[in-house]
Design a protein around this motif. Sequence first.
Motif, PDB file in Angstrom:
ATOM      1  N   ASP A   1     -42.755  27.400 -37.623  1.00  0.00           N
ATOM      2  CA  ASP A   1     -44.036  27.068 -38.238  1.00  0.00           C
ATOM      3  C   ASP A   1     -45.140  27.472 -37.266  1.00  0.00           C
ATOM      4  O   ASP A   1     -45.254  26.932 -36.173  1.00  0.00           O
ATOM      5  CB  ASP A   1     -44.105  25.577 -38.537  1.00  0.00           C
ATOM      6  CG  ASP A   1     -45.370  25.194 -39.307  1.00  0.00           C
ATOM      7  OD1 ASP A   1     -46.273  26.053 -39.446  1.00  0.00           O
ATOM      8  OD2 ASP A   1     -45.438  24.049 -39.754  1.00  0.00           O
TER       9      ASP A   1
ATOM     10  N   VAL B   1     -36.060  32.525 -41.252  1.00  0.00           N
ATOM     11  CA  VAL B   1     -36.502  32.371 -42.640  1.00  0.00           C
ATOM     12  C   VAL B   1     -38.015  32.169 -42.657  1.00  0.00           C
ATOM     13  O   VAL B   1     -38.528  31.195 -42.108  1.00  0.00           O
ATOM     14  CB  VAL B   1     -35.800  31.168 -43.304  1.00  0.00           C
ATOM     15  CG1 VAL B   1     -36.278  30.976 -44.726  1.00  0.00           C
ATOM     16  CG2 VAL B   1     -34.292  31.357 -43.271  1.00  0.00           C
ATOM     17  N   SER B   2     -38.727  33.099 -43.284  1.00  0.00           N
ATOM     18  CA  SER B   2     -40.181  32.990 -43.369  1.00  0.00           C
ATOM     19  C   SER B   2     -40.624  32.333 -44.669  1.00  0.00           C
ATOM     20  O   SER B   2     -41.751  31.878 -44.781  1.00  0.00           O
ATOM     21  CB  SER B   2     -40.810  34.384 -43.277  1.00  0.00           C
ATOM     22  OG  SER B   2     -40.500  35.131 -44.446  1.00  0.00           O
ATOM     23  N   GLY B   3     -39.757  32.306 -45.639  1.00  0.00           N
ATOM     24  CA  GLY B   3     -40.103  31.748 -46.941  1.00  0.00           C
ATOM     25  C   GLY B   3     -40.470  32.811 -47.952  1.00  0.00           C
ATOM     26  O   GLY B   3     -40.638  32.514 -49.128  1.00  0.00           O
TER      27      GLY B   3
ATOM     28  N   TRP C   1     -35.430  35.599 -48.477  1.00  0.00           N
ATOM     29  CA  TRP C   1     -34.420  34.913 -49.291  1.00  0.00           C
ATOM     30  C   TRP C   1     -33.397  35.891 -49.840  1.00  0.00           C
ATOM     31  O   TRP C   1     -32.205  35.563 -49.920  1.00  0.00           O
ATOM     32  CB  TRP C   1     -35.088  34.107 -50.403  1.00  0.00           C
ATOM     33  CG  TRP C   1     -35.816  32.938 -49.824  1.00  0.00           C
ATOM     34  CD1 TRP C   1     -37.169  32.797 -49.716  1.00  0.00           C
ATOM     35  CD2 TRP C   1     -35.254  31.792 -49.204  1.00  0.00           C
ATOM     36  NE1 TRP C   1     -37.467  31.616 -49.072  1.00  0.00           N
ATOM     37  CE2 TRP C   1     -36.312  30.981 -48.738  1.00  0.00           C
ATOM     38  CE3 TRP C   1     -33.943  31.367 -48.976  1.00  0.00           C
ATOM     39  CZ2 TRP C   1     -36.103  29.767 -48.089  1.00  0.00           C
ATOM     40  CZ3 TRP C   1     -33.744  30.163 -48.320  1.00  0.00           C
ATOM     41  CH2 TRP C   1     -34.813  29.386 -47.889  1.00  0.00           C
TER      42      TRP C   1
ATOM     43  N   HIS D   1     -36.807  28.454 -39.017  1.00  0.00           N
ATOM     44  CA  HIS D   1     -38.162  28.777 -39.456  1.00  0.00           C
ATOM     45  C   HIS D   1     -39.126  28.315 -38.370  1.00  0.00           C
ATOM     46  O   HIS D   1     -39.073  27.160 -37.944  1.00  0.00           O
ATOM     47  CB  HIS D   1     -38.523  28.095 -40.771  1.00  0.00           C
ATOM     48  CG  HIS D   1     -39.948  28.311 -41.160  1.00  0.00           C
ATOM     49  ND1 HIS D   1     -40.404  29.515 -41.643  1.00  0.00           N
ATOM     50  CD2 HIS D   1     -41.023  27.493 -41.091  1.00  0.00           C
ATOM     51  CE1 HIS D   1     -41.710  29.416 -41.868  1.00  0.00           C
ATOM     52  NE2 HIS D   1     -42.106  28.207 -41.539  1.00  0.00           N
TER      53      HIS D   1
END
Length: 80
Positions: A72, A40-42, A47, A70
């Motif tokens: 970071d 999940v990259s955002g 999404w 994810h």
Amino acid sequence: MPTVLPLLVLPAASAHGPGATATAGSAPNLRDYDLYRAGVSGGKDTWAALVLLRDAAAAVGTLDRLWTDHADLGLAERPA
């Protein structure tokens, strides 16, 4: 060792043919896997893909197998 769903994206014009997947059918049989991991990259495309995977897993009763990750990347992701 659990069987993990290989999230493989094949281009439409791949050697496997249009719409091909990494499994025998037109879509993976989610019951064949012990775990689905989604990065999940955002971003909105992440999404959207996650919602599709969530809905597919819920439809076959395997929603508890869906995990998200994810990574970071710190300043490489958000330069100062």
